[in-house]
Design a protein around this motif. Structure first.
Motif, short mmCIF file in Angstrom:
data_model
loop_
_atom_site.label_atom_id
_atom_site.label_comp_id
_atom_site.label_asym_id
_atom_site.label_seq_id
_atom_site.Cartn_x
_atom_site.Cartn_y
_atom_site.Cartn_z
N GLU A 43 61.57 67.92 -20.25
CA GLU A 43 61.31 68.85 -19.15
C GLU A 43 62.58 69.60 -18.79
O GLU A 43 63.65 69.03 -18.74
CB GLU A 43 60.86 68.09 -17.90
CG GLU A 43 59.47 67.56 -17.96
CD GLU A 43 59.05 66.95 -16.63
OE1 GLU A 43 57.94 66.41 -16.60
OE2 GLU A 43 59.80 67.01 -15.64
N VAL A 44 62.39 70.88 -18.55
CA VAL A 44 63.48 71.70 -18.02
C VAL A 44 63.01 72.21 -16.66
O VAL A 44 61.94 72.81 -16.55
CB VAL A 44 63.83 72.89 -18.94
CG1 VAL A 44 65.02 73.65 -18.38
CG2 VAL A 44 64.11 72.42 -20.36
N THR A 45 63.82 71.95 -15.62
CA THR A 45 63.49 72.38 -14.27
C THR A 45 64.44 73.48 -13.85
O THR A 45 65.66 73.31 -13.92
CB THR A 45 63.59 71.20 -13.28
OG1 THR A 45 62.70 70.16 -13.72
CG2 THR A 45 63.20 71.64 -11.87
N PHE A 46 63.88 74.60 -13.47
CA PHE A 46 64.66 75.75 -12.99
C PHE A 46 64.41 75.85 -11.49
O PHE A 46 63.27 75.82 -11.06
CB PHE A 46 64.20 77.04 -13.68
CG PHE A 46 64.30 76.99 -15.17
CD1 PHE A 46 65.45 77.41 -15.81
CD2 PHE A 46 63.24 76.52 -15.95
CE1 PHE A 46 65.55 77.38 -17.20
CE2 PHE A 46 63.34 76.47 -17.33
CZ PHE A 46 64.50 76.90 -17.95
N VAL A 64 60.41 76.23 -11.22
CA VAL A 64 59.57 76.28 -12.42
C VAL A 64 59.93 75.08 -13.30
O VAL A 64 61.12 74.83 -13.54
CB VAL A 64 59.75 77.59 -13.21
CG1 VAL A 64 59.02 77.54 -14.55
CG2 VAL A 64 59.28 78.80 -12.40
N ILE A 65 58.91 74.36 -13.77
CA ILE A 65 59.12 73.23 -14.68
C ILE A 65 58.44 73.56 -16.00
O ILE A 65 57.24 73.84 -16.04
CB ILE A 65 58.54 71.92 -14.11
CG1 ILE A 65 59.20 71.59 -12.78
CG2 ILE A 65 58.72 70.78 -15.12
CD1 ILE A 65 58.54 70.44 -12.03
N VAL A 66 59.22 73.53 -17.08
CA VAL A 66 58.71 73.80 -18.42
C VAL A 66 58.77 72.49 -19.21
O VAL A 66 59.82 71.84 -19.28
CB VAL A 66 59.55 74.88 -19.14
CG1 VAL A 66 59.05 75.09 -20.56
CG2 VAL A 66 59.53 76.18 -18.35
N VAL A 67 57.63 72.08 -19.79
CA VAL A 67 57.55 70.85 -20.59
C VAL A 67 57.32 71.24 -22.03
O VAL A 67 56.44 72.06 -22.32
CB VAL A 67 56.42 69.92 -20.09
CG1 VAL A 67 56.37 68.65 -20.92
CG2 VAL A 67 56.60 69.60 -18.61
N THR A 76 54.29 72.91 -23.81
CA THR A 76 52.96 72.33 -23.57
C THR A 76 52.43 72.67 -22.18
O THR A 76 51.22 72.75 -21.99
CB THR A 76 52.97 70.81 -23.74
OG1 THR A 76 53.91 70.23 -22.82
CG2 THR A 76 53.33 70.43 -25.17
N SER A 77 53.34 72.85 -21.21
CA SER A 77 52.88 73.21 -19.87
C SER A 77 54.00 73.89 -19.09
O SER A 77 55.18 73.69 -19.37
CB SER A 77 52.38 71.99 -19.09
OG SER A 77 53.44 71.12 -18.79
N ILE A 78 53.58 74.70 -18.12
CA ILE A 78 54.49 75.36 -17.20
C ILE A 78 53.91 75.18 -15.80
O ILE A 78 52.72 75.41 -15.58
CB ILE A 78 54.63 76.87 -17.51
CG1 ILE A 78 55.25 77.07 -18.89
CG2 ILE A 78 55.46 77.57 -16.44
CD1 ILE A 78 55.29 78.51 -19.34
N GLN A 79 54.75 74.74 -14.88
CA GLN A 79 54.36 74.59 -13.49
C GLN A 79 55.31 75.43 -12.65
O GLN A 79 56.51 75.46 -12.92
CB GLN A 79 54.48 73.13 -13.04
CG GLN A 79 53.71 72.16 -13.90
CD GLN A 79 54.10 70.72 -13.57
OE1 GLN A 79 54.46 70.39 -12.45
NE2 GLN A 79 54.01 69.86 -14.57
N SER A 80 54.78 76.12 -11.65
CA SER A 80 55.66 76.88 -10.77
C SER A 80 55.24 76.65 -9.32
O SER A 80 54.07 76.45 -9.03
CB SER A 80 55.66 78.37 -11.12
OG SER A 80 54.41 78.95 -10.84
N PHE A 81 56.25 76.67 -8.46
CA PHE A 81 56.05 76.39 -7.04
C PHE A 81 56.82 77.44 -6.24
O PHE A 81 57.93 77.81 -6.61
CB PHE A 81 56.58 75.00 -6.68
CG PHE A 81 56.02 73.92 -7.56
CD1 PHE A 81 54.86 73.27 -7.22
CD2 PHE A 81 56.65 73.57 -8.75
CE1 PHE A 81 54.33 72.27 -8.03
CE2 PHE A 81 56.14 72.58 -9.57
CZ PHE A 81 54.98 71.93 -9.22
N GLY A 82 56.24 77.91 -5.15
CA GLY A 82 56.93 78.91 -4.35
C GLY A 82 56.24 79.15 -3.03
O GLY A 82 55.18 78.60 -2.76
N GLU A 83 56.83 79.99 -2.26
CA GLU A 83 56.29 80.34 -0.93
C GLU A 83 56.02 81.84 -0.86
O GLU A 83 56.60 82.52 -0.03
CB GLU A 83 57.27 79.92 0.15
CG GLU A 83 57.44 78.44 0.31
CD GLU A 83 56.24 77.75 0.93
OE1 GLU A 83 55.50 78.39 1.71
OE2 GLU A 83 56.02 76.58 0.62
#
Length: 164
Positions: A43-46, A64-67, A76-83
């Motif tokens: 995992e790489v977390t930005f 953003v988390i890239v797996v 395999t997956s990308i997750q992003s979080f924000g306001e």
């Protein structure tokens, strides 16, 4: 890698508007205030003012988390979080698709995009709003849910007539 937003926005308002087909063939550029790599989990977390660009796709988020797959190195997956997390992408027809949510999860293995918490998809002046919007890429199907007794809100603008 299939483009992150291609799927999300295919489902929206104009069934003839597909995301720019060349985006998935472009490199992914990510800028952030910090980056953390966990080699065991691949995992790489930005974090901090994250900006992701792939072709016409632009994504902005707080995190953003890239797996990646350990053997092939493919994402395999990308997750992003924000306001909120916001994104935009051009279609092959030259239209702009936009979206936002507090959380966005894209699973390449399931071929699915899930937008949660105040999700919105927009094209031109048309918009879909719900607590969650789930898009299944391979079947090109979308499910929007208002959540907690709330309703899904949709505004569809009429298409301009040819020759006008």
């Amino acid at each position: 890698m299939k483009s992150l937003l291609k799927a999300a926005l295919l489902c929206l308002i104009s069934t003839g508007a597909f995301a720019l087909s060349s985006d998935s063939e472009q490199p992914v550029y990510i800028d952030s205030d910090s980056q953390k790599l966990d080699m065991k989990s691949n995992e790489v977390t930005f974090e901090g003012d994250v900006k992701l660009v792939q072709g016409s796709i632009e994504l902005e988020a707080d995190k953003v988390i890239v797996v990646r797959d350990a053997e092939t190195g493919t994402i395999t997956s990308i997750q992003s979080f924000g306001e909120p997390t916001t994104f935009r992408q051009e279609t092959d027809e030259g239209k702009e698709l936009r979206g936002q949510a507090l959380e966005l999860f894209y699973s390449m293995s399931n071929n699915q995009l899930l937008m949660t918490k105040q999700a919105q998809l927009m094209q031109d002046d048309s918009v879909i709003k719900g607590e969650t919007i789930r898009y299944q890429i391979d079947t090109e199907t979308m499910l929007a849910d208002g959540g907690n007794g709330n309703r899904v809100s949709t505004v569809l603008q009429p298409q301009a007539q040819k020759g006008q």
